[in-house]
Structures are given as structure tokens and as C-alpha cells.
Design a protein around this motif. Structure first.
Motif, PDB file in Angstrom:
ATOM      1  N   SER A   1       3.220  -1.573   3.979  1.00  0.00           N
ATOM      2  CA  SER A   1       2.370  -0.381   3.772  1.00  0.00           C
ATOM      3  C   SER A   1       3.657   0.926   4.051  1.00  0.00           C
ATOM      4  O   SER A   1       4.191   1.080   4.989  1.00  0.00           O
TER       5      SER A   1
ATOM      6  N   LEU B   1      -3.531   4.457   5.713  1.00  0.00           N
ATOM      7  CA  LEU B   1      -2.360   3.588   5.291  1.00  0.00           C
ATOM      8  C   LEU B   1      -2.195   2.843   6.739  1.00  0.00           C
ATOM      9  O   LEU B   1      -1.895   1.699   6.776  1.00  0.00           O
TER      10      LEU B   1
ATOM     11  N   SER C   1      -4.270  -0.124   6.864  1.00  0.00           N
ATOM     12  CA  SER C   1      -3.802  -1.204   5.898  1.00  0.00           C
ATOM     13  C   SER C   1      -3.025  -2.298   6.353  1.00  0.00           C
ATOM     14  O   SER C   1      -3.001  -3.157   5.467  1.00  0.00           O
TER      15      SER C   1
ATOM     16  N   ALA D   1       0.918  -1.417   0.114  1.00  0.00           N
ATOM     17  CA  ALA D   1       0.061   0.067  -0.058  1.00  0.00           C
ATOM     18  C   ALA D   1       0.892   1.276   0.125  1.00  0.00           C
ATOM     19  O   ALA D   1       2.109   1.259   0.680  1.00  0.00           O
TER      20      ALA D   1
ATOM     21  N   THR E   1      -2.306  -5.844   4.395  1.00  0.00           N
ATOM     22  CA  THR E   1      -1.245  -5.861   3.143  1.00  0.00           C
ATOM     23  C   THR E   1       0.014  -6.477   3.755  1.00  0.00           C
ATOM     24  O   THR E   1       0.233  -6.568   5.073  1.00  0.00           O
TER      25      THR E   1
END
Length: 281
Positions: free
Chosen positions: A195, A185, A188, A131, A192
Motif C-alpha cells: 500500500s 490506506l 488496507s 492500494a 493488500t
């Protein structure tokens, strides 16, 4: 579009209790907008006490995006804002025809790569999810770092300040890029592999700079700053804000509470025994 923006600003002003435009209030009352987290903390711990000693009443308004603070400043609901670097300020001001100016730089936390699933960057392989910010200037920073890592290859002679996904010549590690709004973020990381997180949002979410897997070396283009309306840059309140950020008192707060941040040239000059700048730009 302008009518819609004005309606949003009117609602924002009422909802957040923002002050009336600067010309309608006491010049010793300052309303400063910032993003929640470290830059708000810098004001609360270091700048606000300095200004209050000079007779100012300082109100801090925290925003959760990178859009409204500049509109609120341009419209007069804020006297200054603190959240952006010069590249973002210039582009945003040009795109929206806003008369805003940088005033003074501030200690800045770098953008960095974090992971809750991996302890090393060596785990990146085909399909790894990464990300990164979706706003152009911060996305460019992330792409340059990915190029330096060897995960992607940017086109030759691409401007590192304007690099975008269309400038990727080769996805060497075959990673999957996921552009997100900067404020999203930190969250995230649950979904993910890696990031990129802007420093202010990282610290506001509880992440520590020392726990990142890779930090950028901040270039002068990405040092955060205080912005004011261009018409106000030579007013006394602007000079006093700039002087507060350049003061030895604020340098002491920086060393105590924001030690991992990139210091400004003014602060480095003070530490070296020389004078900081004394006038606003």
C-alpha cells in the motif's frame, strides 16, 4: 450542491466547535485546521508555543479527510489549514472556486510503500494487490513510483503531476491496483500486498518512515504548506504564522522530533548559515 455543502459545513462547525468567521472574533484568536498526525504535532510542539508567546490563542481542529479543511477555511471557520501540497490546493481551489493561497511550506513526510506481508518489493508478481490514493494528485505520485519500479509503464510524455490509471500503457507485473481514500490506506495493509500511504496518515497510524520499502524523493510540487484565504495573506497573523515556520526555534523542533521529514528551503538555508525568508508570499 452548494446548499448541501453549506449544510455540511454548518453541521461541521457545530460538531467540531469551530470558531465563527475570522471577522467576528478577536484577531489574536487563531483557529488552524489540520489532519490528525504529524502536521498537527508540528503545530502543537513547535508553532503553537511560538505564536502563544506573541499573545495569540491557538485552537487546533483536526480533520480526517482532505475535503472539509479547504471548505472550512474558505467559509471563515478556520484562519489557516495545514495538510496539503500546492498541486492539490490549486486544483481544489479552481474546481470549487475558492479564493485560497499558499502561505509557507512546512517539513513534509513523503508518500511511501509499506507492506505487512512482504519484506521486499521483489515479491511482486501477477495478481499482487497494490492500494494507492484515489485523489488525483496523490494517485499520480504513486503511479510515477510504480513506473520507476518497473511494475507499470506510463504512456510517453505523460505529465507526471497528472498521471492517472488511464495513462498506464502497460501493466508489466500484472498487479491489481486498488484506489482508496488516503485515510484508509494504513488499514488496507491488512488486506493488500503493498500500500502507498501518505506520510501524515502513515505516521498517525504508527507506521515509521524507516520501515517503508520505498520512499519518494519529494519534489517541490509535493511539499506541504500552510494555506490561508487570499484576502488574509498579508495580514499580521498570516505573517506571524509564516515567521514561526521559518524560525530557528521551529527548526530545532524539526531536528528533534521530525528528523526523517523533507525540510523546507527556509530550514535548509538556516542550517547553511543563511537567513530564511522573512515575509509571507
Amino acid at each position: 450542491m452548494n446548499a448541501r455543502r453549506n449544510l455540511l459545513l454548518a453541521a461541521l462547525t457545530v460538531g467540531l466547535g469551530l470558531a465563527a468567521p475570522a471577522h467576528a472574533k478577536d484577531p489574536k484568536e487563531l483557529v488552524i485546521g489540520t489532519s490528525a498526525g504529524p502536521y498537527a504535532d508540528q503545530i502543537k510542539l513547535g508553532i503553537k508555543p511560538i505564536l502563544e508567546k506573541q499573545g495569540y490563542k491557538v485552537k487546533l481542529v483536526e480533520f480526517n479527510d482532505y475535503i472539509q479543511p479547504n471548505f472550512a477555511l474558505a467559509e471563515g471557520s478556520l484562519d489557516a489549514n495545514v495538510f496539503q501540497h500546492i498541486i492539490y490546493l490549486k486544483k481544489f481551489s479552481a474546481d470549487h472556486k475558492l479564493a485560497l493561497t499558499d502561505l509557507v511550506q512546512i517539513p513534509t513526510a513523503p508518500i511511501a510503500i509499506y507492506s505487512q506481508k512482504h519484506k521486499t518489493l521483489n515479491d511482486a508478481k501477477e495478481g499482487t494487490t497494490v492500494a494507492l490514493p484515489n485523489d488525483p494528485t496523490n494517485q499520480a505520485r504513486a503511479l510515477v513510483l510504480l513506473d520507476q519500479l518497473g511494475w507499470i509503464k506510463l504512456k510517453d510524455k505523460v505529465d507526471p503531476l497528472r498521471a492517472s490509471e488511464k495513462d498506464i500503457a502497460a501493466n508489466i507485473r500484472k498487479i491489481k491496483l486498488i484506489p482508496l481514500e488516503a485515510a484508509q490506506l494504513p488499514r488496507s495493509l491488512q488486506d493488500t500486498d503493498y500500500s502507498f500511504v501518505n506520510g501524515n496518515y502513515a505516521l498517525a497510524s504508527g507506521l515509521k518512515l524507516k520501515d517503508s520499502l520505498l520512499r519518494e524523493k519529494i519534489s517541490p510540487n509535493y511539499v506541504n504548506l500552510v494555506a490561508v484565504r487570499t484576502a488574509d495573506k498579508d495580514k499580521q497573523f498570516a505573517k506571524d504564522i509564516a515567521a514561526a515556520y521559518r524560525s530557528r526555534e521551529f527548526l530545532d523542533i524539526t531536528n528533534k522530533r521530525f528528523a526523517d521529514y523533507a525540510k523546507t528551503d527556509d530550514q535548509l538555508a538556516l542550517e547553511a548559515g543563511g537567513p530564511a525568508k522573512t515575509a509571507a508570499k
